[in-house]
Design an enzyme around this catalytic site. Sequence first.
Site, short mmCIF file in Angstrom:
data_model
loop_
_atom_site.label_atom_id
_atom_site.label_comp_id
_atom_site.label_asym_id
_atom_site.label_seq_id
_atom_site.Cartn_x
_atom_site.Cartn_y
_atom_site.Cartn_z
N TYR A 143 0.82 -1.21 0.00
CA TYR A 143 0.00 0.00 0.00
C TYR A 143 0.86 1.27 0.00
CZ TYR A 143 -4.67 -1.97 0.62
OH TYR A 143 -5.87 -2.60 0.43
N LYS A 194 3.03 -15.32 2.42
CA LYS A 194 3.38 -16.17 1.26
C LYS A 194 4.89 -16.32 1.22
CE LYS A 194 1.40 -17.31 -2.21
NZ LYS A 194 1.04 -18.69 -2.65
N ASP A 227 -3.02 -18.00 0.82
CA ASP A 227 -4.03 -18.61 -0.06
C ASP A 227 -4.75 -19.75 0.66
OD1 ASP A 227 -1.62 -20.03 -0.14
OD2 ASP A 227 -1.84 -20.64 -2.23
N ASP A 251 -6.48 -6.99 3.74
CA ASP A 251 -7.60 -6.35 3.04
C ASP A 251 -8.53 -7.43 2.47
OD1 ASP A 251 -9.05 -4.26 1.73
OD2 ASP A 251 -8.03 -4.78 -0.13
N ASP A 255 -12.35 -9.02 4.12
CA ASP A 255 -13.62 -9.00 3.39
C ASP A 255 -14.24 -10.39 3.37
OD1 ASP A 255 -13.62 -6.31 2.74
OD2 ASP A 255 -14.02 -6.65 0.61
#
Length: 367
Positions: A143, A194, A227, A251, A255
Amino acid sequence: MTTTFSLLFLPGDGIGPEVMREVKRVVSWVEAQGLARFRLDEDLVGGASFDVHGTPATEAMMQKALAADAVLFGAVGGPKWAGVPYDKRPEAALLRLRKDLGLFANLRPALCLDALKDSSSLKPEIVSGLDILIVRELTGGVYFGEPRGITTLGDGSRRAVDTQLYTTEEVRRIARVAFALARQRGNKVASAEKHNVMTSGVLWKEEVSFVHRTEFADVELSHILADNCAMQLVRNPKQFDVIVTDNLFGDILSDEAAMLTGSIGMLPSASLGARDAGTGKMRGLYEPIHGSAPDIAGENKANPIAAILSFAMALRYSFDLGTVAGRIEAAVGAVLDAGIRTGDIMQAGKTLVSTSGMGDQILKSLG
Ligand code: IPM
Ligand code: MG
């Protein structure tokens, strides 16, 4: 003597102003009960600020936010501002607030209230009783990492770069927040990254392990690839207690977690800074995690619960008024148990109310 806290309201765009109107009623209730006193201020942010001032975040607004004990944020953005220059888009205001206020820790609880377990797109038994907390790093990673930007190459084609960047201290401080919160809950942290693809993931995993080993060995820690975490969240979300992760994964995963609970209109969030060593104060910005929902803006249909619960989080984290927060959360639960619903969580046989109608019911329940 009751302390007076300063609260800055930034309702923003879309449904922001109408849900924040209900929050103000709850603020008045807290005052009327003599539980706390507030000095309220308000300003424009996002598209609403752009329309008036030509910028989504004015210097005056930023100064007020820096000075406030807590900021209550509504929502920003909408199709109306699709064409504004990239650095003036409504979302830029939120990113600047996070960065300039140093709000590195984003707490996103995903709690499935019993009354709503049938509104989830997952089977009720998978989500009933769900109570997880996503701790998202909020001021680093892709970001904000440099270099970033689009350059035109010699052949006229273009190249875009974003940079995923984390330092030791950025990872350690967010890990400490996650472990400390886990101790007050289920005592379990899953750290998602990751490391199989990204060097920042390697560093993340090592630093989280270091903080665990040296300061929080009593908390159960697991490492999970981001993932796989996304997959496990829909397969068996109740295996998680606290999930700590970086800005971008946070983020996305938050959600996903929000949707498990039946309505994104229900979930609050807190963005917190470091505690000042001298004053003991900690900056905080509180916002519903739903966006500006321009499709229903101004229709008195939006669910104000996430915004009201965000104020409850402000009471808990910024003002040390956890019991008052608990009363507000209980009132919300009671209203839902009584079958009162806004459109987003409406089900057959329940009573449909408007935004202000939901506010009425919550205030009535608060007494
Ligand atoms: C969020 C939002 C923001 C983000 C947007 C509005 C910039 O999606 O708070 O999750 O990406 O952080
Ligand atoms: Mg988001």
